[in-house]
Structures are given as structure tokens and as C-alpha cells.
Design a protein around this motif. Sequence first.
Motif, mmCIF file in Angstrom:
data_model
loop_
_atom_site.group_PDB
_atom_site.id
_atom_site.type_symbol
_atom_site.label_atom_id
_atom_site.label_comp_id
_atom_site.label_asym_id
_atom_site.label_seq_id
_atom_site.Cartn_x
_atom_site.Cartn_y
_atom_site.Cartn_z
ATOM 1 N N ARG A 28 8.736 -3.677 49.306
ATOM 2 C CA ARG A 28 8.818 -3.182 50.678
ATOM 3 C C ARG A 28 7.521 -2.482 51.065
ATOM 4 N NH1 ARG A 28 8.547 1.315 54.312
ATOM 5 N NH2 ARG A 28 9.947 0.873 56.041
ATOM 6 N N PHE A 71 19.521 -3.496 52.816
ATOM 7 C CA PHE A 71 18.595 -2.740 51.968
ATOM 8 C C PHE A 71 18.564 -1.252 52.311
ATOM 9 C CE2 PHE A 71 14.310 -0.917 51.558
ATOM 10 C CZ PHE A 71 14.131 -0.998 50.189
ATOM 11 N N TYR A 72 18.494 -0.915 53.594
ATOM 12 C CA TYR A 72 18.305 0.477 54.005
ATOM 13 C C TYR A 72 19.569 1.326 53.875
ATOM 14 C CZ TYR A 72 13.746 -0.944 55.720
ATOM 15 O OH TYR A 72 12.456 -1.417 55.800
ATOM 16 N N LEU A 124 12.453 -3.643 44.476
ATOM 17 C CA LEU A 124 12.573 -3.933 45.914
ATOM 18 C C LEU A 124 11.753 -2.934 46.749
ATOM 19 C CD1 LEU A 124 16.372 -4.779 46.192
ATOM 20 C CD2 LEU A 124 14.492 -6.349 46.659
ATOM 21 N N PHE A 150 13.879 -7.071 54.817
ATOM 22 C CA PHE A 150 14.580 -5.844 54.439
ATOM 23 C C PHE A 150 15.340 -5.269 55.632
ATOM 24 C CE2 PHE A 150 11.175 -6.174 51.312
ATOM 25 C CZ PHE A 150 11.857 -5.926 50.141
ATOM 26 N N MET A 158 15.357 -13.048 48.126
ATOM 27 C CA MET A 158 14.216 -12.595 48.918
ATOM 28 C C MET A 158 13.177 -13.698 49.147
ATOM 29 S SD MET A 158 11.650 -9.353 48.286
ATOM 30 C CE MET A 158 10.920 -10.066 46.795
ATOM 31 N N THR A 213 18.730 -7.045 56.262
ATOM 32 C CA THR A 213 19.732 -7.025 55.189
ATOM 33 C C THR A 213 20.314 -5.612 55.090
ATOM 34 O OG1 THR A 213 18.104 -6.454 53.479
ATOM 35 C CG2 THR A 213 18.461 -8.802 53.917
ATOM 36 N N LEU A 228 19.761 -9.117 46.781
ATOM 37 C CA LEU A 228 18.618 -9.014 47.697
ATOM 38 C C LEU A 228 17.345 -9.552 47.048
ATOM 39 C CD1 LEU A 228 19.204 -5.453 49.220
ATOM 40 C CD2 LEU A 228 19.373 -7.625 50.422
#
Length: 351
Positions: A46, A29-30, A42, A24, A313, A27, A309
Motif C-alpha cells: 500500500r 483492507f481499511y 499488504l 485497497f 491483488m 476492498t 486480499l
Amino acid sequence: MKRVTGLDIVRVIAILFVISVHYFRNTTFYTIPTTGKTMGILLAFRWLFYTCVPLFMILTGYLSRNKETNKKYYSGIKKVLTSYFFISIICIIVRIFYFKEERRILYWLISPFNFTANGYSWYIEMYIGLFLLAPFLNVLYKGLETKEKKQLLIGTLLILTGLPAVFNNYNILGLNKIEIFPNWWKEIYPITYYFIGSYIGEYKPKANKKYTIFYIFLVLLIQTSCFYLLVDGKSFSYNFYDGYGSALTTILSILIFITFYDIDIKNKFVSKLITSISLCSLDMYLFSYLIDLKFAEKLKESLSTPKELLLHMIPTIITIFVICYLISLIKKIIFEIPEKIKKIKKTQKTW
């Protein structure tokens, strides 16, 4: 001392989750708005993977609960430090010649000693302190005569280290953050996990696996749902449930630990493979920094939506996991050569 397969399983899960939670980080993601079902899934993954470091700390307390201050104990840090400095040197070489980092020579010389040669070496810095404190923590723990007093110790630490991350940092009526619980002590969460591991090691709780797995899903559902509502469509915020010491992460880590720590696997091949990965877990953690550097740029360029994502993953995590294991296994074999040579020489002398 006979190896306990269940503890090896926990260690394998922990290193798998380390690599997974870094997925995460490497990528987009945040930066993605927290909306839609896929993002919710997701988020749940996490939070699950975020138990990686707590699982290692609980293991430390479980395995070190009877350690005392003597020469044999303190010599035990040599193996960790040897691996750390060896991999740090590899990191410096790779960062200079492969990733073309341009820094002053003095920076590279100092970097292993200030824990910057390897971007994930903060854990080693923390572990050194926990290792040195362990025998004294054991004196404190054993000084509590009853089970109830030990529970009170852990409960007190949970209030100090676990609750601030859950209940603080909220804006109320437009005011700045409100600290319902004192924030100052939350950084000593490694000690909380150490005592939790010591407690589990002493009393060996037997958990009904069906119930603990159910509770794991329940905690993940509660944690994800509350976080989802609090963020309100914005990108991921570290203000809510932040830190490895968060009470929800603590509960989740305990549930995972007691689900797997006492499992016994009869299949010799599977058991040996798990043990092999477990023995390589520290090196895998440190080597994963370089592998992540290699993957990070491509992942950020190619994965931009929650669906992408989620789809990539598991394949990405498995790929990085296998690469780290193979590299660590090669390092382990190389490091074992001197010991094998010594054994051969000893046998030759007896002929």
C-alpha cells in the motif's frame, strides 16, 4: 522532441500504482485489524503504491521546468481538458444507465464543472492550478543562482509539506494531537514535488540502481514497521503518515523516480508498448473510475481476509490495468481519426 523511455517507464509505473492503490480502496483492507505478517506485507504494498500521484507530479516538474508564459504553452491544456470532459460525459451516461444513479438533471449538468462526474477527477482540478502556476514557479526556481539555494528551497518545502504528516497527530499523555510542525502548509505538496522534478531535470542525478532499490525496500520496511506499531492492532488509520505529501512518501517517490527515469530500452517492441501505455495514462486514470465501480462491490463481498486480499491483488490489478489500457487505446484511435483525415486530404492536394 525525442521521447525518453525512462520517463515513459515512470509514467507507466505511476498509472499502475494508481490502479493498485485503488485496489485497497475498493476492498475491505481499511476495515481489517492490522495484525499478522500478511497484513504487514499488504501495508508495505500500500505504501509503495501510494507514490503514484507524487510520481506524476515529479514528472510534471521535470517536463515543465523550462515552460514560459506564451500562447503555445497555455494551449497545451486543451488536450487534458478535452479528455477530461469527454470521459466525464461517458461517466455520466454509464452512471445513469448502467449503475442506475438517480439524481437531478442539474446535478449531472454541473458535475463535469465541479469535478464530481468522475470520482477521480480531483487530480485534474489540482493539475489545472499547477499548470497555470508552472511558468511562474519556473521564474522563482531559476532565480536561485546556485544549486545550494535550490536545495534550500526544496528542503524548506519538505519541512512545511512533508514533516507534519510524519510527526503531527499523535496523542501525548492523553492530550489532543500535538503539532510539532505547522499543519497549514502541508496541502501545497504538489509544489514541493514540482520543484523536486525541476531539480532532477536540471541536474540529472545518476543513481546506482542496486542502492536505490535497496533504499526503497529499507524505507518501506521502516514506514510499515512504524505504522504497524503505532496502529497497535487496530484498522488502518489516516492519522499516521497521511497524505501524498508525507516525507516518507516523498523520499520513496524520489527513489523510484531516479531509479527508472534514465533507463533506455533497446527492444523496439517493448519500448513502443511502454510509450503507448504512457500516452494513454491520463485516460486510463480517468476510465479506471468506472472500472473500479464495477469491481468494487464484488471485491468487498468476496475478499474479507488479508490472505484473500494478497492472493487476488496482482490478478485483479492486472485485469483492471489491461481493461483501462484497451479502452483508452480505442479512445485515442478515435480521437486521431480527424487528424489522419486532414493528412490524407493534404497529400491528395499535392498529387
